[in-house]
Scaffold this motif. Structure first.
Motif, PDB file in Angstrom:
ATOM      1  N   ASN A  51       0.833  -1.206   0.000  1.00 15.93           N
ATOM      2  CA  ASN A  51       0.000   0.000   0.000  1.00 15.93           C
ATOM      3  C   ASN A  51       0.865   1.253   0.000  1.00 15.93           C
ATOM      4  O   ASN A  51       0.931   1.965   1.000  1.00 15.93           O
ATOM      5  CB  ASN A  51      -0.926   0.016   1.229  1.00 15.93           C
ATOM      6  CG  ASN A  51      -1.954  -1.084   1.187  1.00 15.93           C
ATOM      7  OD1 ASN A  51      -2.696  -1.192   0.227  1.00 15.93           O
ATOM      8  ND2 ASN A  51      -1.982  -1.900   2.220  1.00 15.93           N
ATOM      9  N   PRO A  52       1.560   1.543  -1.107  1.00 14.90           N
ATOM     10  CA  PRO A  52       2.384   2.757  -1.137  1.00 14.90           C
ATOM     11  C   PRO A  52       1.488   3.992  -0.980  1.00 14.90           C
ATOM     12  O   PRO A  52       0.321   3.973  -1.356  1.00 14.90           O
ATOM     13  CB  PRO A  52       3.037   2.713  -2.511  1.00 14.90           C
ATOM     14  CG  PRO A  52       2.134   1.856  -3.336  1.00 14.90           C
ATOM     15  CD  PRO A  52       1.532   0.854  -2.390  1.00 14.90           C
ATOM     16  N   ILE A  53       2.050   5.033  -0.401  1.00 13.44           N
ATOM     17  CA  ILE A  53       1.278   6.258  -0.197  1.00 13.44           C
ATOM     18  C   ILE A  53       1.088   6.950  -1.545  1.00 13.44           C
ATOM     19  O   ILE A  53       2.049   7.334  -2.205  1.00 13.44           O
ATOM     20  CB  ILE A  53       1.970   7.173   0.822  1.00 13.44           C
ATOM     21  CG1 ILE A  53       2.014   6.479   2.182  1.00 13.44           C
ATOM     22  CG2 ILE A  53       1.238   8.507   0.927  1.00 13.44           C
ATOM     23  CD1 ILE A  53       2.845   7.193   3.218  1.00 13.44           C
ATOM     24  N   GLU A  54      -0.167   7.079  -1.928  1.00 13.45           N
ATOM     25  CA  GLU A  54      -0.551   7.715  -3.202  1.00 13.45           C
ATOM     26  C   GLU A  54      -1.316   9.013  -3.003  1.00 13.45           C
ATOM     27  O   GLU A  54      -1.516   9.768  -3.943  1.00 13.45           O
ATOM     28  CB  GLU A  54      -1.442   6.761  -4.001  1.00 13.45           C
ATOM     29  CG  GLU A  54      -0.783   5.448  -4.347  1.00 13.45           C
ATOM     30  CD  GLU A  54      -1.748   4.504  -5.028  1.00 13.45           C
ATOM     31  OE1 GLU A  54      -2.910   4.388  -4.596  1.00 13.45           O
ATOM     32  OE2 GLU A  54      -1.332   3.881  -6.020  1.00 13.45           O
ATOM     33  N   ARG A  55      -1.787   9.220  -1.774  1.00 17.67           N
ATOM     34  CA  ARG A  55      -2.587  10.391  -1.453  1.00 17.67           C
ATOM     35  C   ARG A  55      -2.268  10.835  -0.032  1.00 17.67           C
ATOM     36  O   ARG A  55      -1.941  10.021   0.816  1.00 17.67           O
ATOM     37  CB  ARG A  55      -4.088  10.066  -1.509  1.00 17.67           C
ATOM     38  CG  ARG A  55      -4.664   9.890  -2.880  1.00 17.67           C
ATOM     39  CD  ARG A  55      -6.087   9.322  -2.827  1.00 17.67           C
ATOM     40  NE  ARG A  55      -6.113   7.986  -2.237  1.00 17.67           N
ATOM     41  CZ  ARG A  55      -5.751   6.867  -2.874  1.00 17.67           C
ATOM     42  NH1 ARG A  55      -5.334   6.914  -4.124  1.00 17.67           N
ATOM     43  NH2 ARG A  55      -5.802   5.694  -2.268  1.00 17.67           N
ATOM     44  N   VAL A  56      -2.419  12.131   0.204  1.00 15.55           N
ATOM     45  CA  VAL A  56      -2.363  12.681   1.551  1.00 15.55           C
ATOM     46  C   VAL A  56      -3.656  13.450   1.747  1.00 15.55           C
ATOM     47  O   VAL A  56      -4.066  14.219   0.873  1.00 15.55           O
ATOM     48  CB  VAL A  56      -1.156  13.630   1.741  1.00 15.55           C
ATOM     49  CG1 VAL A  56      -1.203  14.306   3.104  1.00 15.55           C
ATOM     50  CG2 VAL A  56       0.159  12.879   1.560  1.00 15.55           C
ATOM     51  N   GLY A  83      -8.917   4.966   1.023  1.00 18.95           N
ATOM     52  CA  GLY A  83      -8.188   3.708   0.971  1.00 18.95           C
ATOM     53  C   GLY A  83      -6.863   3.696   1.708  1.00 18.95           C
ATOM     54  O   GLY A  83      -6.402   4.684   2.269  1.00 18.95           O
ATOM     55  N   ALA A  84      -6.235   2.530   1.650  1.00 16.12           N
ATOM     56  CA  ALA A  84      -5.016   2.258   2.406  1.00 16.12           C
ATOM     57  C   ALA A  84      -3.814   3.045   1.913  1.00 16.12           C
ATOM     58  O   ALA A  84      -2.862   3.236   2.654  1.00 16.12           O
ATOM     59  CB  ALA A  84      -4.710   0.766   2.363  1.00 16.12           C
ATOM     60  N   THR A 136     -12.450  11.672  -6.083  1.00 15.67           N
ATOM     61  CA  THR A 136     -11.047  11.990  -5.807  1.00 15.67           C
ATOM     62  C   THR A 136     -10.272  10.742  -5.408  1.00 15.67           C
ATOM     63  O   THR A 136      -9.091  10.601  -5.726  1.00 15.67           O
ATOM     64  CB  THR A 136     -10.961  13.060  -4.703  1.00 15.67           C
ATOM     65  OG1 THR A 136     -11.677  14.223  -5.127  1.00 15.67           O
ATOM     66  CG2 THR A 136      -9.531  13.444  -4.407  1.00 15.67           C
ATOM     67  N   ALA A 137     -10.926   9.819  -4.730  1.00 12.48           N
ATOM     68  CA  ALA A 137     -10.274   8.593  -4.247  1.00 12.48           C
ATOM     69  C   ALA A 137      -9.747   7.738  -5.386  1.00 12.48           C
ATOM     70  O   ALA A 137      -8.872   6.890  -5.167  1.00 12.48           O
ATOM     71  CB  ALA A 137     -11.247   7.786  -3.390  1.00 12.48           C
ATOM     72  N   ARG A 138     -10.235   7.938  -6.569  1.00 15.81           N
ATOM     73  CA  ARG A 138      -9.773   7.161  -7.729  1.00 15.81           C
ATOM     74  C   ARG A 138      -8.430   7.664  -8.257  1.00 15.81           C
ATOM     75  O   ARG A 138      -7.819   7.022  -9.102  1.00 15.81           O
ATOM     76  CB  ARG A 138     -10.806   7.243  -8.855  1.00 15.81           C
ATOM     77  CG  ARG A 138     -12.133   6.632  -8.495  1.00 15.81           C
ATOM     78  CD  ARG A 138     -13.088   6.676  -9.687  1.00 15.81           C
ATOM     79  NE  ARG A 138     -14.435   6.449  -9.233  1.00 15.81           N
ATOM     80  CZ  ARG A 138     -15.458   7.255  -9.462  1.00 15.81           C
ATOM     81  NH1 ARG A 138     -15.296   8.349 -10.178  1.00 15.81           N
ATOM     82  NH2 ARG A 138     -16.651   6.968  -8.998  1.00 15.81           N
ATOM     83  N   ARG A 139      -7.991   8.808  -7.771  1.00 15.94           N
ATOM     84  CA  ARG A 139      -6.769   9.425  -8.271  1.00 15.94           C
ATOM     85  C   ARG A 139      -5.589   9.127  -7.356  1.00 15.94           C
ATOM     86  O   ARG A 139      -5.751   8.867  -6.174  1.00 15.94           O
ATOM     87  CB  ARG A 139      -6.963  10.944  -8.362  1.00 15.94           C
ATOM     88  CG  ARG A 139      -8.077  11.325  -9.326  1.00 15.94           C
ATOM     89  CD  ARG A 139      -8.390  12.793  -9.297  1.00 15.94           C
ATOM     90  NE  ARG A 139      -7.233  13.608  -9.604  1.00 15.94           N
ATOM     91  CZ  ARG A 139      -7.218  14.933  -9.432  1.00 15.94           C
ATOM     92  NH1 ARG A 139      -8.280  15.574  -8.976  1.00 15.94           N
ATOM     93  NH2 ARG A 139      -6.133  15.609  -9.730  1.00 15.94           N
ATOM     94  N   SER A 140      -4.403   9.186  -7.910  1.00 17.41           N
ATOM     95  CA  SER A 140      -3.194   9.071  -7.093  1.00 17.41           C
ATOM     96  C   SER A 140      -2.363  10.329  -7.325  1.00 17.41           C
ATOM     97  O   SER A 140      -2.605  11.089  -8.263  1.00 17.41           O
ATOM     98  CB  SER A 140      -2.418   7.812  -7.452  1.00 17.41           C
ATOM     99  OG  SER A 140      -2.038   7.844  -8.807  1.00 17.41           O
ATOM    100  N   ALA A 192      10.300   9.470   5.261  1.00 17.54           N
ATOM    101  CA  ALA A 192      10.651   8.498   6.304  1.00 17.54           C
ATOM    102  C   ALA A 192       9.832   7.220   6.168  1.00 17.54           C
ATOM    103  O   ALA A 192      10.279   6.145   6.554  1.00 17.54           O
ATOM    104  CB  ALA A 192      10.455   9.113   7.689  1.00 17.54           C
ATOM    105  N   ARG A 193       8.650   7.357   5.607  1.00 16.47           N
ATOM    106  CA  ARG A 193       7.763   6.194   5.417  1.00 16.47           C
ATOM    107  C   ARG A 193       7.986   5.532   4.049  1.00 16.47           C
ATOM    108  O   ARG A 193       7.181   4.726   3.609  1.00 16.47           O
ATOM    109  CB  ARG A 193       6.308   6.626   5.548  1.00 16.47           C
ATOM    110  CG  ARG A 193       5.940   7.038   6.948  1.00 16.47           C
ATOM    111  CD  ARG A 193       4.514   7.575   7.014  1.00 16.47           C
ATOM    112  NE  ARG A 193       4.212   8.056   8.357  1.00 16.47           N
ATOM    113  CZ  ARG A 193       3.169   7.663   9.067  1.00 16.47           C
ATOM    114  NH1 ARG A 193       2.314   6.798   8.562  1.00 16.47           N
ATOM    115  NH2 ARG A 193       2.969   8.127  10.266  1.00 16.47           N
ATOM    116  N   GLY A 194       9.046   5.897   3.383  1.00 15.27           N
ATOM    117  CA  GLY A 194       9.354   5.269   2.116  1.00 15.27           C
ATOM    118  C   GLY A 194       9.055   6.125   0.913  1.00 15.27           C
ATOM    119  O   GLY A 194       9.174   5.687  -0.216  1.00 15.27           O
ATOM    120  N   GLY A 195       8.649   7.351   1.163  1.00 17.43           N
ATOM    121  CA  GLY A 195       8.411   8.279   0.069  1.00 17.43           C
ATOM    122  C   GLY A 195       7.070   8.106  -0.593  1.00 17.43           C
ATOM    123  O   GLY A 195       6.417   7.083  -0.448  1.00 17.43           O
ATOM    124  N   PRO A 196       6.669   9.141  -1.310  1.00 16.04           N
ATOM    125  CA  PRO A 196       5.409   9.070  -2.034  1.00 16.04           C
ATOM    126  C   PRO A 196       5.496   8.060  -3.175  1.00 16.04           C
ATOM    127  O   PRO A 196       6.580   7.771  -3.658  1.00 16.04           O
ATOM    128  CB  PRO A 196       5.180  10.486  -2.559  1.00 16.04           C
ATOM    129  CG  PRO A 196       6.527  11.144  -2.509  1.00 16.04           C
ATOM    130  CD  PRO A 196       7.325  10.427  -1.459  1.00 16.04           C
TER     131      PRO A 196
END
Length: 181
Positions: free
Chosen positions: A7-12, A100-101, A75-79, A176-180
């Protein structure tokens, strides 16, 4: 928290009370990341052809919250986005779940006193503070919403920090969390 390859970070998403600095911080964070910024209230206004205060006055808060949920699902459909919703967005659990995650949630904390002070610079734009005692209204709303905001993965105070400083802290946390993604 280390990066999660599943679950890479795709949104903030920037959570917090009105006037916490979500819009300005969101725009700066998006610039730093090279992502798009979505101010959910402005998106709803664009779609409706009316200001948020006009939607509240003509259609009520419940209708506005429906419009907000619809815009969130889209918006949730976008990264590659930073989302700045309004302060009451968190009152519908489905909104955060829809993202999402792959979403890092950040609570931008502000006191009721500071929120009212900041909101006073733009009168008429905060329909939930209308009335004889905006500070009492802000305290009541903030007390109700604080447990919901507290669900965010990251908590940051915005008092005595500029939006650029807050954005830089969030960017460092993302790295720190592995980048966007």
């Amino acid at each position: 928290m280390p990066a999660d390859p599943q679950n890479p970070i795709e949104r903030v998403v920037l959570l917090g009370f009105m006037a916490a600095g979500k819009t300005e911080t969101g725009a700066e964070l998006a610039r730093l990341l090279g992502w798009a910024h979505v101010d959910l209230d402005r998106e709803i206004e664009r779609r409706a052809g009316r200001r948020v205060a006009e939607i509240f006055a003509a259609d009520g808060e419940a209708r506005f919250r429906e419009m907000e949920a619809e815009a969130t699902r889209e918006t949730a459909r976008r990264s590659g986005i930073v989302l700045s919703p309004g302060g009451g967005w968190i009152t519908r659990a489905e909104n955060l779940e829809a993202l999402g995650a792959g979403t890092l949630s950040v609570w931008l904390q502000v006191s009721a006193e500071e929120a009212v002070r900041r909101a006073a610079s733009r009168p008429g734009e905060r329909p939930l503070l209308a009335g004889p005692d905006p500070l009492a209204a802000a305290r009541r709303l903030l007390d109700e919403r604080a447990p919901l905001y507290a669900r965010a993965a990251l908590h940051l105070t915005t008092e005595a920090r500029s939006p650029a400083q807050v954005a830089a802290i969030i960017e460092a946390e993302l790295r720190a969390r592995g980048g966007p993604a």
